[in-house]
Each structure stands twice: as C-alpha cells, then as structure tokens.
Scaffold this active site. Sequence first.
Site, short mmCIF file in Angstrom:
data_model
loop_
_atom_site.label_atom_id
_atom_site.label_comp_id
_atom_site.label_asym_id
_atom_site.label_seq_id
_atom_site.Cartn_x
_atom_site.Cartn_y
_atom_site.Cartn_z
N GLY A 10 -55.54 -12.71 -45.30
CA GLY A 10 -54.71 -13.76 -46.78
C GLY A 10 -53.69 -12.71 -46.63
N GLY A 12 -51.92 -13.71 -49.79
CA GLY A 12 -51.88 -14.05 -50.57
C GLY A 12 -51.75 -13.30 -52.25
N ARG A 134 -48.66 -15.42 -56.96
CA ARG A 134 -47.21 -15.87 -56.05
C ARG A 134 -46.25 -16.65 -57.09
NH1 ARG A 134 -51.01 -18.56 -51.23
NH2 ARG A 134 -52.33 -19.01 -53.07
N LYS A 185 -68.30 -8.30 -63.54
CA LYS A 185 -68.27 -9.45 -63.71
C LYS A 185 -68.14 -11.17 -63.42
CE LYS A 185 -63.16 -9.54 -62.52
NZ LYS A 185 -63.03 -10.17 -61.67
N ASN A 189 -67.44 -13.21 -66.25
CA ASN A 189 -65.95 -14.55 -65.82
C ASN A 189 -67.37 -16.18 -65.92
OD1 ASN A 189 -65.05 -13.11 -62.72
ND2 ASN A 189 -64.79 -13.45 -65.21
N ASN A 203 -58.28 -17.96 -73.06
CA ASN A 203 -59.01 -17.19 -73.41
C ASN A 203 -59.26 -17.22 -75.22
OD1 ASN A 203 -59.46 -16.95 -70.46
ND2 ASN A 203 -58.68 -14.74 -70.36
P1 NAD Z 1 -54.75 -16.15 -52.54
O1 NAD Z 1 -55.48 -17.75 -53.28
O2 NAD Z 1 -53.62 -16.33 -53.69
O3 NAD Z 1 -55.09 -15.44 -51.09
C1 NAD Z 1 -55.65 -15.71 -50.33
C2 NAD Z 1 -55.03 -16.14 -48.69
O4 NAD Z 1 -55.46 -16.17 -48.07
C3 NAD Z 1 -54.02 -17.38 -49.20
O5 NAD Z 1 -52.40 -17.01 -48.63
C4 NAD Z 1 -54.84 -18.24 -48.02
O6 NAD Z 1 -53.71 -18.62 -46.93
C5 NAD Z 1 -55.17 -16.87 -47.12
N1 NAD Z 1 -56.15 -17.52 -46.26
C6 NAD Z 1 -57.12 -18.46 -46.67
N2 NAD Z 1 -58.12 -18.39 -45.36
C7 NAD Z 1 -57.85 -17.77 -44.15
C8 NAD Z 1 -57.78 -17.69 -42.72
N3 NAD Z 1 -58.85 -18.46 -41.90
N4 NAD Z 1 -56.85 -16.78 -42.52
C9 NAD Z 1 -55.54 -16.34 -42.99
N5 NAD Z 1 -55.87 -16.28 -43.90
C10 NAD Z 1 -56.34 -16.66 -44.66
O7 NAD Z 1 -56.43 -15.68 -53.13
P2 NAD Z 1 -56.20 -14.71 -54.91
O8 NAD Z 1 -55.55 -14.44 -55.40
O9 NAD Z 1 -55.48 -13.20 -53.84
O10 NAD Z 1 -58.08 -14.62 -54.20
C11 NAD Z 1 -59.07 -13.60 -53.35
C12 NAD Z 1 -60.19 -13.28 -54.35
O11 NAD Z 1 -59.43 -12.05 -55.41
C13 NAD Z 1 -60.17 -14.41 -54.88
O12 NAD Z 1 -61.92 -14.21 -54.43
C14 NAD Z 1 -59.94 -14.02 -56.44
O13 NAD Z 1 -61.29 -14.83 -56.91
C15 NAD Z 1 -59.95 -12.64 -56.27
N6 NAD Z 1 -59.60 -11.74 -56.82
C16 NAD Z 1 -58.30 -12.30 -57.77
C17 NAD Z 1 -57.07 -11.47 -58.43
C18 NAD Z 1 -55.97 -11.84 -58.38
O14 NAD Z 1 -54.85 -11.69 -59.55
N7 NAD Z 1 -54.98 -12.90 -58.06
C19 NAD Z 1 -57.82 -10.67 -59.38
C20 NAD Z 1 -59.21 -10.14 -58.84
C21 NAD Z 1 -60.06 -10.95 -57.78
O1 KPL Z 2 -61.22 -11.87 -65.38
C1 KPL Z 2 -61.16 -13.19 -65.57
C2 KPL Z 2 -60.36 -13.95 -65.42
O2 KPL Z 2 -59.93 -14.91 -65.72
O3 KPL Z 2 -61.00 -14.32 -64.33
C3 KPL Z 2 -61.32 -12.91 -67.45
C4 KPL Z 2 -59.80 -12.41 -67.87
C5 KPL Z 2 -62.48 -11.27 -67.36
C6 KPL Z 2 -61.68 -13.86 -67.60
O4 KPL Z 2 -62.70 -14.10 -67.45
#
Ligand code: NAD
Ligand code: KPL
Length: 306
Positions: A10, A12, A134, A185, A189, A203
């Site tokens: 991934g 992402g 991104r 968490k 959420n 928020n």
């Molecule tokens: P995202 O959508 O930006 O990235 C996920 C990536 O995984 C994408 O590029 C997608 O194409 C890829 N993907 C999906 N299936 C795939 C596969 N089979 N093979 C290869 N690649 C594959 O998501 P994100 O924001 O990075 O979130 C990832 C996890 O982290 C989520 O559960 C999210 O809730 C958690 N999270 C994200 C953040 C944040 O700030 N982005 C913060 C805390 C937690």
């Molecule tokens: O983690 C968060 C989200 O937006 O997913 C916060 C900032 C804690 C709000 O639930």
Amino acid sequence: MKSTLWHILGAGSLGGLWAARLARAGLPVRLILRHEERLKAYNAKGGLTLSEQGQRQTFPIPAQTLDDPQPIVRLLVACKAYDAERAVARIAPRLAPGAEVLLLQNGLGSQEAVAALVSQARCIFVSSTEGAFRDEDFSVVFAGQGANWLGDAQQRPAPVWLDELAAAGIAHQWTPNILDRLWRKLALNCAINPLTVLHDCRNGELQAHAGDVGALCDELVAVLKCCGHAQAAAGLHEEVNRVIAATAANYSSMYQDVSEGRRTEISYLLGYLCIAAERHGCQAPLLNRLRERLIKHLKVKGLPSD
Ligand code: NAD
Ligand code: KPL
C-alpha cells in the site's frame, strides 16, 4: 548485521510515510503495488515523494507487484481496513516461516481477520495517531506529528527492530495493551467522526452539540466496560473534548472520506462496536441509532455503507 527487508503493501498516505522515512534512514524497503499498471506508473514517477515541513524529497524505493515471487520476512500492511484481508490473502503464500506482519489499520476487526489468515506469522498491531495525505499519486505529505503504538495480542516481547523505527525517526512505543489502545482510538473515532459527517462540520463545531457528544461518551464508556475494556474507557469524555478542541479547525478522516466520495471504514468503527456490544449483551441504543443514520446518509450519497 544486514537489516531485514521491509515490504510495504500500500503506497498510500501512511504506507508512503513509513516507506520514505525508512528509506531515508538507509533501511532496505520494497513497495508492493496492486498490479503491473500501478508499477509502471510508479516507475515512471521515479520514486516516492515525501513532503515534510515544506521540504520535498523523492526516494527511488524499488517496487514490485503482489505477484512477485520474492519471499517476505517483514511486512507492513498499510491499506484501508476493508482491503486488508483480501490483500494479505493474495500475498500469504509469499510469507517466509516466522514472518512478521505489522497491521496499521484503524478501527478493529480487520486485524483479527488477517491474523486468522496467517497463523504462521507473528502479527503486530499498530495504532497510529500520525497524519498524512496524498497530494498526488505516489506523493505524501506528513501533516501531523503523532505516535505509533505497537503491540502483540499474544503478549510476546518487543521485537529488536524497534531500533530501526527510532533510526528512521518514526515515533513509536511498544505496549503490552495494544487492544486497549485500539479500543480507545475506536471509541474516540466513534464519538467524533460520525457526528461530523451527519452535522456536516469541522471537529470544533461539535462543541455546539455537547449534549449529544456527552450522551454518546456515556454510552461508549458503558459499552467498553461491558466488552471487557474498562481501561480504554477511563476519562474518555474528557479526552474526546480535548481532541475536539485540539483539532477544532480540522475535518475528521471520515468527513474527508465522505466529502471526497471515498468508501469509509464504518464497518471497522461504529459497525464493529455495535456488533461487539450485541455479542456481549450490552445496551447500545445511541450507537445503533447513530450507525443507522450514518448508513442512511452514506446510501443517500451513493457511497458504500459497509
Ligand atoms: P490510503 O488510501 O492513502 O492508502 C492505502 C493504499 O493501499 C492505497 O494506495 C491503495 O491503492 C493501496 N492498496 C489497497 N489494496 C491494495 C492491495 N491489494 N495491494 C496493494 N496496494 C493496495 O490510506 P491511508 O490513509 O494510508 O490509511 C491506511 C490505514 O491507516 C487506514 O486504516 C487508516 O484509517 C489508517 N490511518 C491513516 C491515517 C492518515 O493520516 N492517513 C492516520 C491514522 C490511521
Ligand atoms: O482520528 C481522528 C480522525 O479524524 O479519524 C480524530 C482527529 C481523533 C477524530 O476522531
């Protein structure tokens, strides 16, 4: 001693953030992309770009597809919760004996599903409060400092490679209570994100709905306790208020998903909580009502409600 290769599934927001920082520290990293077309697009870009504090840097991290034959010893799964089980099922045959699989998904439910699929591997759950997004394909902006809590549901000792995270500047902490962290968490959420979607607000605007937030927190505390996670319930209401105030100008991640027409992780947040409450025989009328309203809202928007 030679470092173990980090395979990152991934590319992402969070996957890119981890990959770029590990590569920047000189650690060996491979990105795993869905298919040949994505691999071609990635190679055409010449690598993964990280923007941090206004500085942009591109890292030519080698990438491969899910079908590459290279064995995997350490895997970071960085896709959304709803993609994790299917993605890991595809590469499970590549996992070397004793492989370690880090699961970075938000919410609960996907981690257990993956762990059941790869019982030969050691699964490490990660709860992240870092923020990234991104700005273009294969380009990630580090938007919010935070922490990564890592732990093992089987209570095994911390792995030695935590040093590598330190070397890469990835804020982290090992915890023997990772499930409590993930439940906490999840509760935060569930208290904030659905209401921001339903009220179409940032928020901070939830301060005008303090009664609803308070009632939801009371029910969340009761459900956490009833499900055996009393530790995750301590001081929840105060923390929810603190997070609402500290992130007042931000839109929640679920709000952003909905407003950009993306699938949400509802099944791993409110959905997981309501099903867990039912399984434990706990009353959760407000959470169930909130879930129904959210599902209806998603359907009206033409978005998946699972
Ligand atoms: P995202 O959508 O930006 O990235 C996920 C990536 O995984 C994408 O590029 C997608 O194409 C890829 N993907 C999906 N299936 C795939 C596969 N089979 N093979 C290869 N690649 C594959 O998501 P994100 O924001 O990075 O979130 C990832 C996890 O982290 C989520 O559960 C999210 O809730 C958690 N999270 C994200 C953040 C944040 O700030 N982005 C913060 C805390 C937690
Ligand atoms: O983690 C968060 C989200 O937006 O997913 C916060 C900032 C804690 C709000 O639930």
